[in-house]
Enzyme design. Structure first.
Site, PDB file in Angstrom:
ATOM      1  N   GLU A  79      58.900 -96.605  47.501  1.00 59.54           N
ATOM      2  CA  GLU A  79      57.836 -97.370  48.156  1.00 59.54           C
ATOM      3  C   GLU A  79      58.301 -98.786  48.488  1.00 59.54           C
ATOM      4  OE1 GLU A  79      54.027 -97.565  46.162  1.00 59.54           O
ATOM      5  OE2 GLU A  79      53.034 -98.065  48.063  1.00 59.54           O
TER       6      GLU A  79
ATOM      7  N   GLU B 157      44.839 -95.038  49.442  1.00 61.06           N
ATOM      8  CA  GLU B 157      44.989 -95.822  48.221  1.00 61.06           C
ATOM      9  C   GLU B 157      44.041 -97.015  48.274  1.00 61.06           C
ATOM     10  OE1 GLU B 157      48.760 -97.071  45.658  1.00 61.06           O
ATOM     11  OE2 GLU B 157      48.767 -98.038  47.597  1.00 61.06           O
TER      12      GLU B 157
HETATM   13 MN   LIG Z   1      50.967 -97.891  47.857  1.00 63.30          MN
END
Ligand SMILES: [Mn+2]
Length: 294
Positions: free
Chosen positions: A147, A241
């Site tokens: 990420e 998210e």
């Molecule tokens: Mn994230």
């Protein structure tokens, strides 16, 4: 596109087995087909039971995490690097044991605000640790995705370009990028261009608003994001998210700086996000068809 999913922190901080089972049920109830668990610790949970439950609900599981400072693989301290590699190895096993399909997050450094530049040796240590983890992940049938996050949560990979250079250095085709609209909104001059730059190296995608709350309430231009995902023919998972102080995990909430509530009720948030993403993708498809005819 692949499956549409939701982060478990929309439902719960996930301290108990019951919390995680509830999150699986809520995810299925809302029509999401994948869930993301954070910091899955095998010693705390019955992974077999969660795997069976997920399977019976037809919900896929992905896991993300960030390394603690004492296990930072981008450190110059061999002990920390070794501890980090062991943690990554264990994480791959836990994902396999829960029947999950991917391990993502900040796997290449600690998840924290650094007070220094990354060092060249640290970068090399991290590349080596990820290359090693990629081998065990490939054997376990687990996707490995890194990420790219904002400057306050790592000092190593803040942009897609940095991420691409990093995964190329690992020499592994198994490592892909995990992009996130919240982070891209902070770091990328042009988030949609960053998605196109990454192309088939995007392995996982987080949809989050600039304030991490309701989609559409912030500054992320999601139309451009959905257009770019169609342009690269993105077929992997997209996960919503969102964080609020309404759901607290001591580790993750602090590392991400979640100090206030952008929402208090999970159900309407989850329902809204699903409609928002599906409508957005549909509108992008229509724009594409119109442009193709013109
Ligand atoms: Mn994230």
């Amino acid at each position: 596109m692949g499956k549409l999913g939701i982060h478990s922190f929309v439902w719960t901080g996930g301290q108990t087995q019951g919390d995680l089972e509830m999150a699986l049920e809520k995810t299925a109830e809302h029509g999401y087909r994948t869930i993301e668990f954070a910091y899955l610790r095998p010693e705390l949970f019955d992974l077999d039971r969660l795997a069976r439950k997920a399977q019976s609900l037809d919900v896929e599981i992905g896991v993300t995490m960030g390394l603690p400072a004492a296990k930072d693989v981008s450190s110059e301290d061999p002990e920390r690097v070794a501890a980090g590699k062991a943690m990554l190895r264990d994480a791959v096993q836990a994902v396999r044991d829960i029947g999950g399909n991917k391990l993502g997050g900040i796997l290449f450094s600690a998840h924290m605000k650094y007070d220094r530049q990354p060092s060249e040796d640290g970068w090399k240590n991290s590349v080596e640790a990820i290359a090693e983890t990629a081998e065990s992940a490939q054997e376990a049938g687990v996707d490995l995705v890194l990420e790219v996050v904002n400057r306050f949560e790592t000092n190593l990979l803040n942009t897609t370009a940095q991420g691409l250079k990093f995964i190329e250095a690992t020499g592994s085709d198994h490592v892909r990028l995990h992009l996130d609209t919240f982070h891209m909104n902070i770091e990328e001059a042009n988030p949609a261009a960053a998605i196109r730059l990454a192309g088939d190296k995007v392995g996982y995608f987080h949809i989050g608003e600039s304030n991490r709350g309701y989609l559409g309430d912030g500054t992320v231009d999601f139309g451009l994001i959905f257009d770019a995902l169609l342009d690269i023919d993105y077929q992997r998972d997209i996960v919503f998210e969102s964080f609020s102080s309404a759901v607290v995990d001591e580790g993750l909430s602090r590392a991400c700086g979640i100090w206030r509530d952008t929402w208090t009720d999970s159900d309407p948030l989850a329902a809204h996000a699903k409609g928002f993403i599906e409508r957005g993708m549909e509108e992008a498809r229509r724009r594409r068809a119109t442009n193709a005819r013109a």
